[in-house]
Each structure stands twice: as C-alpha cells, then as structure tokens.
Design an enzyme around this catalytic site. Structure first.
Site, PDB file in Angstrom:
ATOM      1  N   HIS A  17       0.753  -1.117   0.182  1.00  0.00           N
ATOM      2  CA  HIS A  17       0.010   0.086  -0.136  1.00  0.00           C
ATOM      3  C   HIS A  17       1.008   1.275   0.020  1.00  0.00           C
ATOM      4  O   HIS A  17       0.653   2.141  -0.855  1.00  0.00           O
ATOM      5  CB  HIS A  17      -1.088  -0.086   1.339  1.00  0.00           C
ATOM      6  CG  HIS A  17      -1.610   1.350   1.440  1.00  0.00           C
ATOM      7  ND1 HIS A  17      -3.075   1.184   0.934  1.00  0.00           N
ATOM      8  CD2 HIS A  17      -1.389   2.584   2.031  1.00  0.00           C
ATOM      9  CE1 HIS A  17      -3.192   2.575   1.217  1.00  0.00           C
ATOM     10  NE2 HIS A  17      -2.412   3.047   2.048  1.00  0.00           N
ATOM     11  N   GLU A  18       1.804   1.215   0.815  1.00  0.00           N
ATOM     12  CA  GLU A  18       2.739   2.475   0.969  1.00  0.00           C
ATOM     13  C   GLU A  18       3.673   2.768  -0.066  1.00  0.00           C
ATOM     14  O   GLU A  18       3.983   3.660  -0.860  1.00  0.00           O
ATOM     15  CB  GLU A  18       3.691   2.293   2.207  1.00  0.00           C
ATOM     16  CG  GLU A  18       2.733   2.296   3.609  1.00  0.00           C
ATOM     17  CD  GLU A  18       1.972   3.617   3.665  1.00  0.00           C
ATOM     18  OE1 GLU A  18       2.253   4.814   3.141  1.00  0.00           O
ATOM     19  OE2 GLU A  18       0.853   3.583   4.464  1.00  0.00           O
ATOM     20  N   HIS A  21       1.924   4.655  -2.869  1.00  0.00           N
ATOM     21  CA  HIS A  21       2.177   6.243  -2.428  1.00  0.00           C
ATOM     22  C   HIS A  21       3.603   6.460  -3.106  1.00  0.00           C
ATOM     23  O   HIS A  21       3.763   7.561  -3.657  1.00  0.00           O
ATOM     24  CB  HIS A  21       2.190   6.366  -1.290  1.00  0.00           C
ATOM     25  CG  HIS A  21       0.485   6.309  -0.628  1.00  0.00           C
ATOM     26  ND1 HIS A  21      -0.430   6.905  -1.479  1.00  0.00           N
ATOM     27  CD2 HIS A  21       0.133   5.857   0.572  1.00  0.00           C
ATOM     28  CE1 HIS A  21      -1.666   6.724  -0.583  1.00  0.00           C
ATOM     29  NE2 HIS A  21      -1.383   5.960   0.474  1.00  0.00           N
TER      30      HIS A  21
END
Length: 343
Positions: A17-18, A21
C-alpha cells in the site's frame, strides 16, 4: 508459526500500500522524506537519496511522508507545489496498489486451485429451488440485481439478504429462465436457504485465471462494501469489527486447520486471506473519512472544484481529529478482539 505468518502477511500488504504512494510520488518528482513500515519506535533506518527508510516496532501500519500536511515550500519537488491531479494520483495509488496486489494473488490462487463457476451441483428436494424447477447443471446468471460470475456470490447474496425473497436468473441448455424464491429456515444451520449447492471448482488456464482472478477481487470488494452497509444500518454491531489481534487469530486458525493437508493447502489459505485483507484495506482506505486516503481525496477534489486549495493547516486539524478517532476505535476493536480470542 501462524502468528508469524499473520505478521508477515499483514506487513507485506501494508508495505505494498505504502509502495503505491511512494512509486507515484517518485514518478511525479515529489520529495519523500520518510518511507516506513510499522508504527512506534524505529528498529532499523537507512537514509538514501534524501529518503529515510524505516522499519518500526509495531507491524500495524506504515507511512510515506511527503509533507502533504505542511505549507508549500520553495522547493519545486514539494508535494503541495505539484498539480492537483499529480497529488490525487499519489494519494489514490495506495488503495489502487492494494487492489492490484489482491488481483495478483487471486490469479495465482485461481491458477493453482481453479474457480467456482456459478453452476449448480445439487438441488435439494423440499427446498424452494427444487420446487421452482431448478436442476443440477443450471448456471446462475443473476441474483437480485447483481450479475453472478462465481458461485460464492450466490452464497454471499443469500447471507446478506436473509428474510428477503430472491430473484434468480439462470440458464439451462442455452435458454434463460427466471424465478423468485422465498428462502426457508434451516433449523440445524440457523439461517435461511433455498436448497442449492456448488458444482465444485473448474481447472483454470492462463486466460481463465486472469478472468476469474478479477472476479475473485470483485467478490471480496463486494463483501467488504456489504459488510460496511450492514454496520452503518445497524444490522451488525461495532463490537463485531475485527482488528490486528483478530486478524492474527484468523490467520493462525487457518494455518492450524490446514497444515495437516500440506504446504500447498497452507499456501492457498494464506493467499485467500491475503486477497481478503488487501481488498479490504483498499476499500477501507477509500472511505471519505479524515486521516484516510479517501478523506485526503475529498480535500483534493474540493480543490479541483474550487480551484483553490483548502488551507493545509485547517486540513491538518481535520485529519488530526480523524487520527484521534481512529486510534480510539482501534483501542476499542483491539479490546473486543482480546476478549473474543482469549476469554
């Protein structure tokens, strides 16, 4: 071993998920000051090209710090100096990467174990489906107002719509048929049924693994959304939410129950849970709540409409309130998990 697998699984999903980003930030030339997995005290850190990479003590989250809650500086690479669409892409990338990861896992799972076509393998006498003339071999096309691609969508719909009549469109020998059934209570199982069963799994090739892998992700997204609807409408209570402790318990239970069948089955169980968790994390992060990616996207879309950014200071206060609320909720959920698991 199950607990270790749970921590690895959860940490990897958060990492991915990170990574979403981070990847879109780098693609848009945005400075990333810190990329961290976990929360709390730092265990290991390394600075590389202006970014501090950290591994923290508690594997319950992560962060990709880009200064998005700060006033814009003179640096052209500051998050707030980039176009609004670049910033939207960076914030949305986390949940999108979760869906991508769920899809990758789903394709592997379907490739290994096949897929459950919505074809009836059994129709039980004395139940509404048999009384309506449905037979083994019928393919369900729609249930309620939903198109059906895998059999579990049928089972899930019936579970989420207990006490309701159900409309079913099915196909037999190329001919479409439609019926409306009134489920009846199965006293032994404690819920209403229409008396049908799956035809089992069908072996997949590369194309069907890709096709049904997407249906698998869609299924888990639908399950998450339907569960949230039930939470909002009060059909399920907040005490039924599960957090990190509950997730560890579920993964450990799945490991304990499957390990006697061999490593392949354990791997399949972990993949299935990873799809659920990754799709769930993607959906939850898109909720329009402060501190979540969905809450940040709301402010960015407001900027698109207003053509003027909301003050980072004011936005920061809103997200701070959201963080406090989420921390309180996490403590409450963790307490319920501990009560449920250990007492």
């Amino acid at each position: 071993m199950g607990i270790i697998l749970a921590l690895i699984l959860f940490s990897f999903i958060v990492f991915f998920h990170e990574l979403g980003h981070f990847a879109l930030a780098k693609k848009n030339g945005i400075d990333v000051t810190e990329f961290a997995i976990g929360m709390g005290p730092i265990l290991v850190q390394k600075e590389y090209k202006g970014t501090v990479y950290c591994l923290k003590l508690l594997p319950l989250g992560g962060s990709c710090m880009m200064g998005e809650d700060e006033e814009a500086t003179d640096s052209p690479n500051n998050f707030n100096n980039k176009s609004v669409w670049a910033r939207i892409s960076v914030i949305a990338a986390g949940p999108v990467f979760n869906f991508i990861l769920a899809f990758i896992f789903a394709v592997i799972l379907v490739g290994m174990f096949g897929y459950d076509e919505p074809v009836l393998g059994a129709v039980e006498e004395g139940y509404p489906a048999a009384e309506a003339g449905m037979k083994a071999g019928d393919r369900i096309l729609e249930i309620g107002d939903q198109k059906v691609h895998i059999y579990r969508e049928v089972s899930a719909y019936l579970q989420f719509h207990q006490g309701e009549d159900v409309r079913i469109v099915y196909e037999r020998d190329g001919v479409k048929k439609s019926t409306v059934l009134t489920p009846v209570m199965d006293e032994d199982l404690g819920y209403e049924r229409i008396g049908i069963g799956s035809n089992g799994n069908t072996e997949a090739n590369i194309l069907t693994a890709l096709q049904y892998g997407s249906y698998e992700v869609k299924y888990w997204i639908q399950i998450t959304v339907e569960s949230l609807k039930m939470l909002v409408t009060g059909k399920i209570g907040i005490d039924q939410l599960s957090g990190p402790v509950g997730i560890v318990d579920v993964v450990d239970t799945a490991y304990q129950e499957s390990r006697s069948y061999g490593a392949v089955i354990v791997f399949g169980q972990m993949l299935n849970l990873a799809i659920l968790l990754s799709a769930n994390l993607g959906v939850m992060n898109l909720l329009p709540l402060p501190a979540l990616d969905g809450g940040r996207l709301i402010f960015l879309f407001l900027e698109v409409i207003r053509r003027k950014r909301v003050s980072p200071e004011k936005e920061g206060y809103v997200h701070l309130v959201g963080i406090i609320f989420l921390m309180i909720l996490m403590v409450f959920v963790m307490y319920n998990d501990i009560q449920r698991v250990f007492f």
